[in-house]
Design a protein around this motif. Structure first.
Motif, PDB file in Angstrom:
ATOM      1  N   PRO A   4      11.907 -16.748  18.004  1.00  0.00           N
ATOM      2  CA  PRO A   4      11.968 -16.176  19.345  1.00  0.00           C
ATOM      3  C   PRO A   4      13.414 -15.833  19.713  1.00  0.00           C
ATOM      4  CG  PRO A   4      11.727 -18.550  19.469  1.00  0.00           C
ATOM      5  CD  PRO A   4      11.643 -18.193  18.024  1.00  0.00           C
ATOM      6  N   HIS A  28      11.137 -10.687  15.786  1.00  0.00           N
ATOM      7  CA  HIS A  28      10.440 -11.710  16.573  1.00  0.00           C
ATOM      8  C   HIS A  28       8.946 -11.410  16.596  1.00  0.00           C
ATOM      9  CE1 HIS A  28      11.630  -8.560  19.501  1.00  0.00           C
ATOM     10  NE2 HIS A  28      10.369  -8.699  19.844  1.00  0.00           N
ATOM     11  N   ARG A  74      13.992 -21.914  14.951  1.00  0.00           N
ATOM     12  CA  ARG A  74      13.846 -22.333  16.346  1.00  0.00           C
ATOM     13  C   ARG A  74      15.082 -23.140  16.725  1.00  0.00           C
ATOM     14  NH1 ARG A  74       9.647 -26.820  17.533  1.00  0.00           N
ATOM     15  NH2 ARG A  74      11.432 -28.070  16.956  1.00  0.00           N
ATOM     16  N   GLU A 100      -5.459 -14.322  18.677  1.00  0.00           N
ATOM     17  CA  GLU A 100      -4.201 -14.683  18.035  1.00  0.00           C
ATOM     18  C   GLU A 100      -4.475 -14.876  16.554  1.00  0.00           C
ATOM     19  OE1 GLU A 100      -1.256 -17.036  20.668  1.00  0.00           O
ATOM     20  OE2 GLU A 100      -2.073 -18.414  19.187  1.00  0.00           O
ATOM     21  N   GLU A 119       0.229 -15.982  13.753  1.00  0.00           N
ATOM     22  CA  GLU A 119       0.848 -15.990  15.090  1.00  0.00           C
ATOM     23  C   GLU A 119       0.699 -17.359  15.732  1.00  0.00           C
ATOM     24  OE1 GLU A 119       0.770 -11.551  16.982  1.00  0.00           O
ATOM     25  OE2 GLU A 119      -1.140 -12.564  16.749  1.00  0.00           O
ATOM     26  N   THR A 120      -0.477 -17.927  15.579  1.00  0.00           N
ATOM     27  CA  THR A 120      -0.703 -19.260  16.125  1.00  0.00           C
ATOM     28  C   THR A 120       0.287 -20.249  15.512  1.00  0.00           C
ATOM     29  OG1 THR A 120      -3.038 -18.714  16.235  1.00  0.00           O
ATOM     30  CG2 THR A 120      -2.462 -21.033  16.498  1.00  0.00           C
ATOM     31  N   PHE A 133       3.775 -19.637  16.866  1.00  0.00           N
ATOM     32  CA  PHE A 133       3.984 -20.182  18.212  1.00  0.00           C
ATOM     33  C   PHE A 133       4.058 -21.708  18.185  1.00  0.00           C
ATOM     34  CE2 PHE A 133       2.042 -16.046  19.650  1.00  0.00           C
ATOM     35  CZ  PHE A 133       3.249 -15.535  20.089  1.00  0.00           C
ATOM     36  N   ARG A 134       3.249 -22.293  17.317  1.00  0.00           N
ATOM     37  CA  ARG A 134       3.313 -23.760  17.206  1.00  0.00           C
ATOM     38  C   ARG A 134       4.682 -24.215  16.696  1.00  0.00           C
ATOM     39  NH1 ARG A 134      -2.295 -25.991  14.577  1.00  0.00           N
ATOM     40  NH2 ARG A 134      -3.652 -25.351  16.275  1.00  0.00           N
ATOM     41  N   THR A 167       7.508 -22.616  16.834  1.00  0.00           N
ATOM     42  CA  THR A 167       8.680 -22.238  17.627  1.00  0.00           C
ATOM     43  C   THR A 167       8.609 -22.703  19.073  1.00  0.00           C
ATOM     44  OG1 THR A 167       7.690 -20.085  18.122  1.00  0.00           O
ATOM     45  CG2 THR A 167       9.194 -20.204  16.237  1.00  0.00           C
ATOM     46  N   SER A 168       7.470 -23.285  19.476  1.00  0.00           N
ATOM     47  CA  SER A 168       7.405 -23.783  20.850  1.00  0.00           C
ATOM     48  C   SER A 168       8.223 -25.056  20.956  1.00  0.00           C
ATOM     49  CB  SER A 168       5.947 -24.049  21.255  1.00  0.00           C
ATOM     50  OG  SER A 168       5.398 -24.987  20.372  1.00  0.00           O
ATOM     51  N   GLN A 169       8.932 -25.178  22.080  1.00  0.00           N
ATOM     52  CA  GLN A 169       9.854 -26.317  22.244  1.00  0.00           C
ATOM     53  C   GLN A 169       9.086 -27.612  22.473  1.00  0.00           C
ATOM     54  OE1 GLN A 169      13.127 -26.179  21.925  1.00  0.00           O
ATOM     55  NE2 GLN A 169      13.242 -23.979  21.653  1.00  0.00           N
TER      56      GLN A 169
END
Lengths: 444, 300
Positions: B38, B189, B205, B287, B291-292, B295-296, B298-300
Motif C-alpha cells: 500500500p 499497489h 508493509r 475479492e 487480493e484477500t 489485504f491480510r 498489508t493490513s496493520q
C-alpha cells in the motif's frame, strides 16, 4: 504503444560505452543553450555594447564616473574598458548567477535529479560535468562581451590611441593587447562567482537563490570595500579582482593585484566547489523533499551566519596596512598630471620635445578628518607645484576623490588649466585632458 | 551472475520513520518481479536505495552481480524510474532522449526514433515535454529506460497515468522484455496488475517484507474466494447456506450477501438456491484470493 514492430534483442545487445564527464559537459551545455535566460544573456552580451556605443555617439555624453569613460569619444579602446569596469561592479556577478545559479537547482525545480542519477554516469562525473559546463558558458559569455565591446568601440568610435591611467598615450596595438589582457584578468574572479553560484544553487536547492546569491554576495563585497582603510579584507574580497587590470594601464605597470586576485579567486573556487561537492555527494535524493528541512529555519540560520560574517569583515576591514596613503597618491598624481600636460600641449598643436615633462612637487592631504594622510574619500586635496624656469613655482590645487581600489579622479581649477574642452589642430574639439582626469596607483 | 538484485538487511530512516526496515530481497536474472504494497509501505524508498539515489543506514545492495558502492557508482546495465518519470520540460521528447543517450554512451544515440515509436510517441517526438500528460511522460520514461539497453529494469508504478490500452501495452512490453532476458522489478499497489504480469511477488508493509515468493505459493496460502450474491430472497438464501458444509455467509454492508467458498461449494449453493425457488440476480467476485491475501498481509 507499438511494441510488436520492434525486436527486443536489439536493445539488450547494444554496446554502451561509459560516457564520462565530457559527455556530461556536452549535455549540460546543450541544456543551457535550450534555456531562455542563457539565450537572453547571450543576446545581451553580443548586442548591448553596440547599443551603448551607438547611444554614446548619438548623445555626445560620456560616462565620466567610470574609468576611461571620459575617453569614449576619443578612442574605441575606451569602450571595452568602460564595459569591463561596469561589468566588474555588477555585470559579472549577474552573469555568473544567470549562467550557473540554475545548473544544480534546476534539477530540483524540474525533479530531474533521479533522471540524471539513474544514467550511466557517477555523481562525481555529473558534478564535474555540470561545473565545467557552467564555467565554459561563463567564459564564453565573458569572451563574447569582450569581443563585442572591442568591435563596437572600433567600429563606432575607431582605433585611435588610448590615453592610459598615467596620462601616456598608448598606441592602438598596445591598447588592444592591454584590453584583451584586462578582460582575461577578469575571468578568474568571474569563475569565483560562478563557483559561489554553484555552491548556493546546491546548498539551497533554489534557482532563485542560485541566481540572486552571487549578486547579493557581490553587492555585500562592494559595500565592504567601501568601509575601512585596511588592505587585508579588501584583498580577500573576490570583487576586488575585477579592479586588478587597472595596473596594466599605468606608465609603470604593477602586477601585484593580478597575482593576488588570481590567488584569491582560486581560493574561492576551490573552497566553493569542495563544499558543493560534499553536499552533492552526501545528499539523499529522496524525492518530495523527504528529510529536507524547509520553512524559515534554514534560510534564517544562513542569513544570520552571512550577516555575522559581513559584520566581522566590516570590523576587520580596518586591519592591515593602509591601502590609500598620501605618498602613493602624490607619486601617481604628479606623474599623471605631467604626462597629461604634455599631451594637452600636443593636442593644442605645440611642439613638445621627446621625453619632455614637468617637474611637479605634489602635496596631498584630506580635509576635515582625523587621519589626513590615509583612507579613501572625496575629501582629498592635492596641491601640485609646477616648477618652471628659474625655479618659479606655480601651485595648482586639485580636488581629488580617491577610491579604495587606488583609483582617483582629480578635478582642477578651470582658471589655471583651461575649460572642459579644447580646440585642437585637425581633430576639432576634444576633452581637455587636465580638466578632470583619472589615475590609479598600487595599494599594496 | 546468480542474482540480478540482491539487497541484504537494508534499513533507511527519515527522521523517526523507518521507511525501509531490514529488507532482504533477491531477484533472479530474467525474472519479472512485482513489488507490492500500500501507499507508504516503502516500495519507492526501496527502489531509490537500489538506484543509489539514497544511502541506507545499514545493509548492502548488489545489482547484476556488482556491489553498489554507496551513491557514487555507475549504474551499468540498470535503468528505470522512480515515482513518475520526469524530463526537462523546455526540451522536446526527442531532444531529451538524445541527451540521455549521450549520458549512457554514444552507442545508444541511434535508437531514439525507434524507441519513440516503440512507446507510441513517434508523432509527439518534436513536442516539448512540458506539454505532455502524465501518461505520455510514463511512456517516455520507459523509452528513456530502454535507451541504454538495460539488463535490469527498476520501474516504479509504470502504469500510473496510463489509459487502459496503454496499461495493457505496458504489461505486454514488460513480459516481452522479461522473455528477452531483461530482469524486471516493478512496484505497484494493484494486486490484479501484478497477477497479470509477474511470476513472483514481494509484498511490503511498513518498510518490511511480509511476503516474498512465487504467486502460485501465495495462491496456495490464500483463503477461499469471496463472492457477493444478490438474490430474490436473501433471508431464505442465508437459511439455505447454513445447511451446506464449507460455506461461510455474511451480510454485505452495501447490498446482498457475501459468500466465502471454493468453486465447487459455490456451485452447489447456486444450484440449491435455484431448486429452492430463490433467484440469483447478481453474482460477482468480491475479492480475489490474492487480493484477500494482500489485504491480510498489508493490513496493520
Amino acid at each position: 504503444m507499438t511494441s510488436s514492430s520492434v525486436s527486443f534483442d536489439t536493445f539488450v545487445e547494444v554496446e554502451v560505452k561509459p560516457p564520462g564527464a565530457a559527455q556530461v559537459v556536452r549535455v549540460e551545455l546543450s541544456k543551457l543553450a535550450g534555456q531562455l535566460p542563457t539565450r537572453v544573456v547571450a543576446a545581451v552580451v553580443v548586442l548591448a555594447p553596440f547599443a551603448v556605443a551607438g547611444v554614446l555617439k548619438a548623445q555626445g555624453a560620456v560616462p565620466a564616473d567610470t574609468l576611461f569613460g571620459r575617453w569614449v569619444h576619443t578612442s574605441g579602446f575606451a569602450l571595452p574598458l568602460v564595459v569591463l569596469g561596469f561589468a566588474g561592479s555588477w555585470g559579472f556577478p549577474v552573469l555568473a548567477g544567470l549562467v550557473a545559479g540554475d545548473v544544480f537547482a534546476g534539477e530540483d525545480r524540474h525533479d530531474t535529479w533521479k533522471l540524471l542519477l539513474t544514467r550511466s554516469c557517477s555523481r562525481g562525473e555529473i558534478f564535474v560535468g555540470k561545473t565545467l559546463a557552467a564555467a565554459t558558458c561563463a567564459v564564453l559569455m565573458v569572451c563574447a562581451l569582450a569581443l563585442s565591446s572591442l568591435a563596437a568601440g572600433a567600429l563606432v568610435i575607431g582605433t585611435q590611441p588610448l590615453v592610459g591611467l598615467s596620462g601616456t598615450l598608448l598606441p592602438p596595438g598596445h591598447s588592444l593587447a592591454l584590453v584583451l589582457l584586462g578582460w582575461s584578468i577578469a575571468l578568474l574572479p568571474t569563475l569565483g562567482f560562478v563557483s559561489l553560484a554553484l555552491l548556493i544553487s546546491v546548498a539551497t536547492r533554489s534557482s532563485v537563490m542560485g541566481v540572486l546569491g552571487p549578486v547579493i554576495v557581490g553587492a555585500a563585497m562592494q559595500l565592504l570595500s567601501l568601509v575601512g582603510k585596511g588592505e587585508i579584507v579588501r584583498t580577500l574580497l573576490l570583487s576586488s579582482g575585477f579592479d586588478a587590470w587597472h595596473g596594466l594601464f599605468t606608465a609603470n605597470p604593477y602586477y601585484g593585484p593580478v597575482g593576488r586576485s588570481a590567488a584569491v579567486s582560486v581560493g574561492y573556487i576551490v573552497v566553493s566547489l569542495a563544499v558543493a561537492w560534499i553536499v552533492v555527494r552526501r545528499r539523499d535524493f529522496a524525492g518530495s523533499d523527504a528529510g529536507w528541512r524547509s520553512g524559515w529555519v534554514v534560510p534564517a540560520r544562513a542569513l544570520a551566519v552571512a550577516g555575522a560574517a559581513v559584520a566581522l569583515l566590516a570590523v576587520a576591514s580596518s586591519w592591515g596596512p593602509k591601502s590609500v596613503t598620501a605618498g602613493r597618491l602624490e607619486a601617481s598624481i604628479s606623474t599623471t598630471f605631467s604626462n597629461l600636460a604634455v599631451y594637452q600641449q600636443k593636442l593644442l598643436g605645440r611642439r613638445v620635445p621627446a621625453g619632455a615633462g614637468l617637474d611637479v612637487l605634489p602635496t596631498c592631504k584630506r580635509r576635515g578628518v582625523s587621519t589626513p594622510y590615509s583612507g579613501q574619500g572625496d575629501d582629498w586635496h592635492c596641491t601640485l607645484d609646477v616648477v618652471g624656469r628659474q625655479a618659479r613655482q606655480m601651485p595648482i590645487g586639485f580636488d581629488v576623490n580617491v577610491r579604495a581600489n587606488g583609483c582617483y579622479t582629480a578635478e582642477g581649477p578651470p582658471s589655471v588649466i583651461g575649460p572642459a574642452t579644447i580646440r585642437t589642430r585637425g581633430r576639432g574639439v576634444v576633452p581637455n585632458p587636465l580638466f578632470v582626469f583619472d589615475g590609479c596607483f598600487d595599494t599594496s | 551472475m546468480s542474482t540480478a538484485v540482491e539487497a541484504l538487511g537494508l534499513v533507511k530512516c527519515f527522521g523517526a520513520i523507518r521507511a525501509v526496515d531490514g529488507v532482504d530481497l533477491t531477484v533472479r536474472p530474467a525474472e519479472i518481479r512485482g513489488l507490492l504494497g500500500p501507499n507508504g509501505a516503502g516500495k519507492t524508498t526501496l527502489l531509490r536505495l537500489l538506484f543509489g539515489l539514497i544511502r541506507p543506514e545499514r545493509g548492502s545492495v548488489s545489482l547484476l552481480g556488482r556491489q553498489q558502492d554507496g551513491t557514487d557508482g555507475r549504474l551499468d546495465g540498470v535503468a528505470g524510474f522512480v515515482e513518475d518519470a520526469r524530463f526537462y520540460p523546455y526540451l522536446s521528447a526527442r531532444h531529451n532522449l538524445e541527451l540521455l543517450a549521450r549520458l549512457d554512451g554514444l552507442g545508444a544515440r541511434g535508437r531514439v526514433g525507434e524507441l519513440l515509436e516503440l512507446v507510441g510517441l513517434a508523432k509527439d517526438g518534436g513536442r516539448k515535454v512540458g506539454t505532455f500528460s502524465t501518461g505520455m511522460r510514463q511512456r517516455l520514461g520507459l523509452a528513456a529506460a530502454l535507451l541504454r539497453a538495460p539488463r535490469l529494469l527498476l520501474l516504479d508504478e509504470p502504469t500510473a497515468g496510463l489509459d487502459p490500452e496503454g496499461t495493457r501495452e505496458m504489461r505486454r512490453l514488460l513480459r516481452e522484455l522479461a522473455a528477452s532476458g531483461v530482469t524486471v522489478l516493478f512496484s505497484s499497489h494493484d494486486m490484479a496488475e501484478v497477477e497479470h504480469v509477474c511470476e513472483t511477488v514481494t509484498i511490503m508493509r511498513a518498510g518490511q517484507i511480509v511476503w516474498d515468493g512465487p504467486l502460485t505459493a501465495l495462491r496456495a496460502e490464500a483463503p477461499v474466494p469471496e463472492h457477493r450474491i444478490v438474490t430474490s430472497d436473501d433471508v431464505r438464501a442465508a437459511e439455505l447456506a447454513r445447511t451446506l458444509p464449507g460455506l461461510r455467509l455474511e451480510a454485505d454492508p452495501e447490498r446482498g450477501l457475501r459468500v466465502s467458498a471454493d468453486a465447487e461449494r459455490l456451485d452447489a449453493f447456486v444450484i440449491a438456491l435455484g431448486r429452492a425457488g430463490v433467484a440469483v440476480r447478481e453474482l460477482e467476485l468480491a475479492e480475489s484470493p490474492l487480493e484477500t491475501m494482500f489485504f491480510r498481509l498489508t493490513s496493520q
